[in-house]
Motif scaffolding. Structure first.
Motif, PDB file in Angstrom:
ATOM      1  N   CYS A  98     -17.449 -10.127  27.636  1.00 30.23           N
ATOM      2  CA  CYS A  98     -16.822 -10.614  28.860  1.00 30.23           C
ATOM      3  C   CYS A  98     -15.945 -11.817  28.541  1.00 30.23           C
ATOM      4  O   CYS A  98     -16.333 -12.688  27.760  1.00 30.23           O
ATOM      5  N   ARG A  99     -14.767 -11.873  29.194  1.00 26.91           N
ATOM      6  CA  ARG A  99     -13.819 -12.958  28.908  1.00 26.91           C
ATOM      7  C   ARG A  99     -13.164 -13.429  30.205  1.00 26.91           C
ATOM      8  O   ARG A  99     -12.741 -12.628  31.033  1.00 26.91           O
ATOM      9  N   LYS A 100     -13.097 -14.741  30.350  1.00 26.38           N
ATOM     10  CA  LYS A 100     -12.361 -15.372  31.441  1.00 26.38           C
ATOM     11  C   LYS A 100     -11.555 -16.494  30.828  1.00 26.38           C
ATOM     12  O   LYS A 100     -12.088 -17.534  30.443  1.00 26.38           O
ATOM     13  N   GLY A 101     -10.246 -16.265  30.690  1.00 27.39           N
ATOM     14  CA  GLY A 101      -9.419 -17.229  29.991  1.00 27.39           C
ATOM     15  C   GLY A 101      -9.794 -17.285  28.524  1.00 27.39           C
ATOM     16  O   GLY A 101      -9.809 -16.273  27.826  1.00 27.39           O
ATOM     17  N   LYS A 102     -10.153 -18.489  28.045  1.00 26.65           N
ATOM     18  CA  LYS A 102     -10.547 -18.656  26.655  1.00 26.65           C
ATOM     19  C   LYS A 102     -12.065 -18.579  26.456  1.00 26.65           C
ATOM     20  O   LYS A 102     -12.556 -18.736  25.346  1.00 26.65           O
ATOM     21  N   ILE A 103     -12.787 -18.340  27.536  1.00 26.03           N
ATOM     22  CA  ILE A 103     -14.247 -18.290  27.474  1.00 26.03           C
ATOM     23  C   ILE A 103     -14.698 -16.857  27.216  1.00 26.03           C
ATOM     24  O   ILE A 103     -14.319 -15.935  27.941  1.00 26.03           O
ATOM     25  N   GLU A 104     -15.506 -16.677  26.180  1.00 29.47           N
ATOM     26  CA  GLU A 104     -16.027 -15.355  25.838  1.00 29.47           C
ATOM     27  C   GLU A 104     -17.543 -15.405  25.715  1.00 29.47           C
ATOM     28  O   GLU A 104     -18.102 -16.378  25.200  1.00 29.47           O
ATOM     29  N   GLU A 105     -18.194 -14.351  26.179  1.00 27.16           N
ATOM     30  CA  GLU A 105     -19.637 -14.220  26.011  1.00 27.16           C
ATOM     31  C   GLU A 105     -19.992 -12.749  25.840  1.00 27.16           C
ATOM     32  O   GLU A 105     -19.392 -11.882  26.474  1.00 27.16           O
ATOM     33  N   TYR A 106     -20.984 -12.493  25.000  1.00 28.01           N
ATOM     34  CA  TYR A 106     -21.539 -11.153  24.879  1.00 28.01           C
ATOM     35  C   TYR A 106     -22.630 -10.993  25.933  1.00 28.01           C
ATOM     36  O   TYR A 106     -23.393 -11.923  26.198  1.00 28.01           O
ATOM     37  N   CYS A 107     -22.686  -9.816  26.525  1.00 26.66           N
ATOM     38  CA  CYS A 107     -23.698  -9.529  27.543  1.00 26.66           C
ATOM     39  C   CYS A 107     -24.469  -8.275  27.137  1.00 26.66           C
ATOM     40  O   CYS A 107     -23.862  -7.243  26.833  1.00 26.66           O
ATOM     41  N   TRP A 108     -25.784  -8.382  27.174  1.00 26.08           N
ATOM     42  CA  TRP A 108     -26.641  -7.268  26.785  1.00 26.08           C
ATOM     43  C   TRP A 108     -27.109  -6.457  27.989  1.00 26.08           C
ATOM     44  O   TRP A 108     -27.585  -5.345  27.830  1.00 26.08           O
ATOM     45  N   THR A 109     -26.940  -6.987  29.186  1.00 20.99           N
ATOM     46  CA  THR A 109     -27.384  -6.304  30.395  1.00 20.99           C
ATOM     47  C   THR A 109     -26.337  -6.463  31.493  1.00 20.99           C
ATOM     48  O   THR A 109     -25.468  -7.354  31.424  1.00 20.99           O
ATOM     49  N   GLU A 110     -26.446  -5.616  32.508  1.00 21.97           N
ATOM     50  CA  GLU A 110     -25.557  -5.737  33.665  1.00 21.97           C
ATOM     51  C   GLU A 110     -25.799  -7.053  34.391  1.00 21.97           C
ATOM     52  O   GLU A 110     -24.862  -7.663  34.942  1.00 21.97           O
ATOM     53  N   GLN A 111     -27.037  -7.515  34.390  1.00 20.13           N
ATOM     54  CA  GLN A 111     -27.364  -8.792  35.028  1.00 20.13           C
ATOM     55  C   GLN A 111     -26.644  -9.954  34.353  1.00 20.13           C
ATOM     56  O   GLN A 111     -26.124 -10.861  35.028  1.00 20.13           O
ATOM     57  N   GLN A 112     -26.572  -9.954  33.031  1.00 20.72           N
ATOM     58  CA  GLN A 112     -25.865 -11.005  32.318  1.00 20.72           C
ATOM     59  C   GLN A 112     -24.373 -10.965  32.636  1.00 20.72           C
ATOM     60  O   GLN A 112     -23.724 -12.015  32.751  1.00 20.72           O
ATOM     61  N   ARG A 113     -23.836  -9.763  32.771  1.00 24.80           N
ATOM     62  CA  ARG A 113     -22.414  -9.629  33.143  1.00 24.80           C
ATOM     63  C   ARG A 113     -22.162 -10.212  34.527  1.00 24.80           C
ATOM     64  O   ARG A 113     -21.173 -10.921  34.754  1.00 24.80           O
ATOM     65  N   THR A 114     -23.063  -9.929  35.457  1.00 24.36           N
ATOM     66  CA  THR A 114     -22.941 -10.483  36.802  1.00 24.36           C
ATOM     67  C   THR A 114     -23.055 -12.005  36.789  1.00 24.36           C
ATOM     68  O   THR A 114     -22.305 -12.703  37.497  1.00 24.36           O
ATOM     69  N   GLN A 115     -23.959 -12.534  35.982  1.00 24.55           N
ATOM     70  CA  GLN A 115     -24.125 -13.983  35.881  1.00 24.55           C
ATOM     71  C   GLN A 115     -22.879 -14.638  35.301  1.00 24.55           C
ATOM     72  O   GLN A 115     -22.495 -15.741  35.722  1.00 24.55           O
TER      73      GLN A 115
END
Length: 252
Positions: free
Chosen positions: A153-170
């Motif tokens: 997941c990416r918003k601007g320059k911020i990136e994070e890996y998500c292992w679940t749909e809940q993490q993506r929502t967070q």
């Protein structure tokens, strides 16, 4: 007869194990430079995934074994039939466990499949093989499941890996006021889609990866579940799936 067949096939496999990309240090090495406990083997499916993991790995301690596709469902099969399966024969030779767990060459045997239904099916078939025919591998805590991420997941320059749909929502709640449409989301359909850097830092790096250890807390219960999911009786399996499945409504 089965023992003789296993030894003959193991000898042949050791001479030509084209499925294995071996590492330099092994669990039973006398002079392993102190890396014996870090030795591991990743069991993957398909050329794409195995190719990506092979490029990402630490050649000193990480080996790769590549399956051709979905392995044989070994539930209910005799040892003779299983030993005659080429891929399982080569896998046993790579692990060096034909004559017992004492010869195991790796401290961790890691099942690394895609984070989808097919990947889960393949992982289940591999666990069925070990559970039915190499149970000491599980009982002694050597078997693990890799956990590759589902999303980047990416918003601007911020990136994070998500292992679940809940993490993506967070992630969306934290950086996009809860609107998932405002974030860039890459859904990983397989390990082969990840570049070497991504695969290393999420799935293979011992300092950051998350592994699920396969254990048998209750052998009778584990055997019951394996029998229900992998056996021939459809009714109990259907009831189990209906009780535990997660359903999603998909608009036409």
């Amino acid at each position: 007869g089965v023992t003789k067949l296993a030894r003959e096939r193991a000898k042949k496999a050791n001479l030509h194990n084209r499925k294995l990309r071996d590492c330099r240090v092994h669990l039973n090495d006398v002079k392993g430079k102190g890396l014996e406990e870090e030795s591991c083997i990743f069991i993957t499916e398909g050329d794409s995934a195995s190719g990506s993991i092979t490029k990402s790995r630490d050649v000193n301690t990480q080996a790769v074994f590549s399956l051709r596709g979905k392995p044989l469902n070994s539930f209910g099969l005799t040892k003779k039939v299983v030993y005659e399966n080429e891929e399982f024969n080569l896998l046993q030779a790579a692990l060096n466990i034909e004559d017992g767990i004492e010869g195991l060459r790796y401290n961790k045997v890691i099942v690394a499949t895609d984070a989808d239904v097919d990947g889960s099916h393949i992982a289940t078939l591999i666990m069925t093989f070990f559970f039915r025919h190499m149970r000491p591998l599980i009982e002694n805590g050597y078997l693990y499941i890799a956990t590759p991420p589902l999303y980047l997941c990416r918003k601007g320059k911020i990136e994070e890996y998500c292992w679940t749909e809940q993490q993506r929502t967070q992630f969306a709640l934290k950086y996009a006021n809860g609107d998932v449409n405002q974030i860039y989301t890459q859904r990983y359909k397989g390990l082969g889609e990840m570049n070497s850097h991504q695969l290393w830092e999420t799935t293979m790096d011992p300092a950051h990866r998350t592994l699920r250890q396969v254990t048998i807390d209750n052998a009778a219960e584990a055997d019951r579940v394996f029998s229900m999911l992998m056996g021939e009786e459809v009714g109990p399996r259907r009831e189990f799936i209906e009780a535990h499945a997660t359903y999603a409504n998909i608009d036409a």
